[in-house]
Design an enzyme around this catalytic site. Structure first.
Site, PDB file in Angstrom:
ATOM      1  N   SER A 160      -3.210   5.742   8.469  1.00  0.00           N
ATOM      2  CA  SER A 160      -2.216   6.813   8.497  1.00  0.00           C
ATOM      3  C   SER A 160      -2.779   8.178   8.875  1.00  0.00           C
ATOM      4  O   SER A 160      -2.041   9.015   9.379  1.00  0.00           O
ATOM      5  CB  SER A 160      -1.492   6.886   7.158  1.00  0.00           C
ATOM      6  N   ASP A 176      -0.850  -3.634   4.937  1.00  0.00           N
ATOM      7  CA  ASP A 176       0.141  -2.551   4.862  1.00  0.00           C
ATOM      8  C   ASP A 176       0.476  -2.137   6.296  1.00  0.00           C
ATOM      9  O   ASP A 176      -0.361  -1.588   7.013  1.00  0.00           O
ATOM     10  CB  ASP A 176      -0.452  -1.393   4.058  1.00  0.00           C
ATOM     11  N   ASN A 222       7.440  10.742  10.259  1.00  0.00           N
ATOM     12  CA  ASN A 222       7.135   9.337  10.545  1.00  0.00           C
ATOM     13  C   ASN A 222       8.372   8.616  11.090  1.00  0.00           C
ATOM     14  O   ASN A 222       8.410   7.395  11.125  1.00  0.00           O
ATOM     15  CB  ASN A 222       6.703   8.628   9.259  1.00  0.00           C
ATOM     16  N   HIS A 246      -4.681   3.838   2.181  1.00  0.00           N
ATOM     17  CA  HIS A 246      -3.738   4.808   1.606  1.00  0.00           C
ATOM     18  C   HIS A 246      -3.912   4.910   0.082  1.00  0.00           C
ATOM     19  O   HIS A 246      -4.227   3.925  -0.576  1.00  0.00           O
ATOM     20  CB  HIS A 246      -2.327   4.320   1.939  1.00  0.00           C
ATOM     21  N   LYS A 276       9.763   5.038   7.143  1.00  0.00           N
ATOM     22  CA  LYS A 276       9.176   5.516   8.394  1.00  0.00           C
ATOM     23  C   LYS A 276      10.090   5.108   9.540  1.00  0.00           C
ATOM     24  O   LYS A 276      11.168   5.675   9.671  1.00  0.00           O
ATOM     25  CB  LYS A 276       7.740   5.045   8.480  1.00  0.00           C
TER      26      LYS A 276
HETATM   27  C1  LIG Z   1       3.680   6.123   3.824  1.00  0.00           C
HETATM   28  C2  LIG Z   1       2.757   5.097   3.327  1.00  0.00           C
HETATM   29  C3  LIG Z   1       2.939   4.508   2.086  1.00  0.00           C
HETATM   30  C4  LIG Z   1       3.941   5.048   1.106  1.00  0.00           C
HETATM   31  O1  LIG Z   1       5.231   4.756   1.432  1.00  0.00           O
HETATM   32  P1  LIG Z   1       6.414   5.601   0.756  1.00  0.00           P
HETATM   33  O2  LIG Z   1       7.603   4.774   0.967  1.00  0.00           O
HETATM   34  O3  LIG Z   1       6.451   6.914   1.446  1.00  0.00           O
HETATM   35  O4  LIG Z   1       6.058   5.740  -0.707  1.00  0.00           O
HETATM   36  C5  LIG Z   1       2.119   3.463   1.745  1.00  0.00           C
HETATM   37  N1  LIG Z   1       1.135   3.036   2.572  1.00  0.00           N
HETATM   38  C6  LIG Z   1       0.911   3.615   3.758  1.00  0.00           C
HETATM   39  C7  LIG Z   1      -0.188   3.135   4.633  1.00  0.00           C
HETATM   40  C8  LIG Z   1       1.700   4.672   4.165  1.00  0.00           C
HETATM   41  O5  LIG Z   1       1.455   5.278   5.322  1.00  0.00           O
END
Ligand SMILES: *Cc1c(COP(=O)(O)O)cnc(C)c1O
Length: 382
Positions: A182, A207, A48, A134, A241
């Site tokens: 995602s 998110d 990512n 997610h 990411k």
């Molecule tokens: C990657 C992701 C998370 C989690 O984030 P981390 O920092 O890896 O725990 C939460 N929500 C979405 C939509 C994601 O893609």
């Protein structure tokens, strides 16, 4: 305990049988573009790290400087003594970037979703999630003990039916959605979603994990791109990411952020982010605001369109159906020197296994042409 062990063994055997066994491959090295394992180099379409910032020279340098200056760990929760000037600075920069009054850091996106949803709603309230949300958002909703309802993926008529049904019952309603999903890589109908939740007086938690750094002013996200950011109550994003580090943030009004310090247990009872990670994210954020950031963003978009002329995000899923087929295809690609993850149940529904290609600004035309050629040879035209 004896019988417990047996049942774990049986459960594991059943996962194996259904092609759902999970394992971690240990890599010897990584860059945004490559992975190495057992002496072999693979072109990676798996991370990512969309703008390659985890390996940017200035990001590395700032991260190292922070370790030299403050040590490896923060030493305690932000509410005890783990909050350094670096943390506060990053929170302020994030708030400015997202156009909110304030922001606070969490140790991961998972922790941010868990702690925030539970802090915002409780028994007697309602959380409505897009069905493709997610896992962290689902878990946060369940943990809150609010009533949980789901709407079909990006189907605003379905959302409206839920809102109509519950809005007169005098409860607080929190709608939860992502800007880019995602595992499907599709973009939410955010403009209409904001109109709809406003009509019903509901809150929106968005998110932006896979949209941050890619859309909007200085990569501030899809809310910024569509000019609706100021109408979104709670903005969640990750540092792991595009920002090339780890951790996450929630950006909102000053009052909400204050409230999170009093109620988001995953923030209150967890060690603050390491200085190295905070310094890395700060520098990455600075790059997003610079010409270099814009250049990397443009290169990413060129690469996205190279793989798929209609691409609307950095994620391209190739849904193949059977779990075993997805695994076979992934290992075939690996034989050819490409690392593309197979995504299976329970991350996606059963029978909807897929290859998930994620593109970065660091890929070269030859990387992408090579991948496309093999996919075509396998009978797939993405
Ligand atoms: C990657 C992701 C998370 C989690 O984030 P981390 O920092 O890896 O725990 C939460 N929500 C979405 C939509 C994601 O893609």
């Amino acid at each position: 305990m004896g019988s417990g062990e047996t049942s774990f063994r049986e459960k594991l055997a059943s996962f194996r049988q259904r092609g759902l066994e999970r394992f971690r491959i240990t890599f010897e090295g990584r860059t945004p573009r490559h992975l190495s394992q057992e002496g072999r180099l693979y072109v990676s379409f798996a991370s990512n790290d969309y703008l390659g910032l985890s390996c940017h020279p200035r990001v590395r340098e700032k991260s190292c400087e922070a370790v030299e200056k403050f040590g490896a760990g923060a030493g305690a929760s932000p509410l005890v003594c783990g909050q350094l000037g670096l943390h506060t600075q990053l929170e302020e920069e994030i708030a400015r970037w997202k156009g909110t009054e304030a922001a606070c850091l969490f140790s991961s996106g998972y922790a941010a979703a868990l702690g925030t949803i539970r802090a915002l709603v409780g028994p007697g309230d309602l959380v409505v999630l897009d069905e493709f949300s997610h896992a962290s958002l689902w878990d946060g909703a369940r943990l809150s003990r609010a009533l949980v309802r789901v709407f079909s993926h990006s189907d605003l008529d379905a959302l409206q039916r839920v809102l109509t049904r519950y809005s007169k019952k005098n409860r607080r309603i929190l709608v939860v959605a992502e800007s880019v999903y995602s595992m499907d890589g599709d973009v939410a109908p955010l403009q209409d979603l904001v109109e709809l939740k406003d009509r019903y007086g509901a809150w929106l938690l968005l998110d932006e994990a896979h949209a941050t750094g890619i859309y909007g002013k200085a990569g501030a996200g899809l809310g910024s791109e569509l000019g609706v950011a100021s109408r979104i109550e709670f903005h969640l994003g990750t540092l792991g990411k595009v920002l090339g580090s780890m951790g996450a943030y929630v950006a909102a009004s000053r009052e909400v952020i204050q409230w999170l310090l009093h109620s988001a247990r995953s923030l209150m009872y967890s060690t603050a982010l390491s200085p190295a990670m905070v310094a890395a994210a700060l520098e990455a954020l600075k790059i997003l605001h610079s010409e270099e950031g814009a250049r990397r963003r443009n290169q990413l978009w060129d690469n996205i369109r190279f793989i798929n002329p209609d691409g609307s995000s950095a994620i391209l899923p190739i849904v193949v159906g059977a779990e075993s087929k997805a695994m076979e295809m992934a290992s075939r690609l690996q034989e050819e020197g490409f690392y593309v993850p197979a995504i299976r149940y329970p991350t996606v529904p059963r029978g909807k296994a897929r290859l998930r290609i994620s593109v970065t600004s660091e890929h070269k035309p030859a990387d992408m042409a090579g991948l496309l050629a093999i996919l075509r040879h396998m009978g797939i035209c993405p």
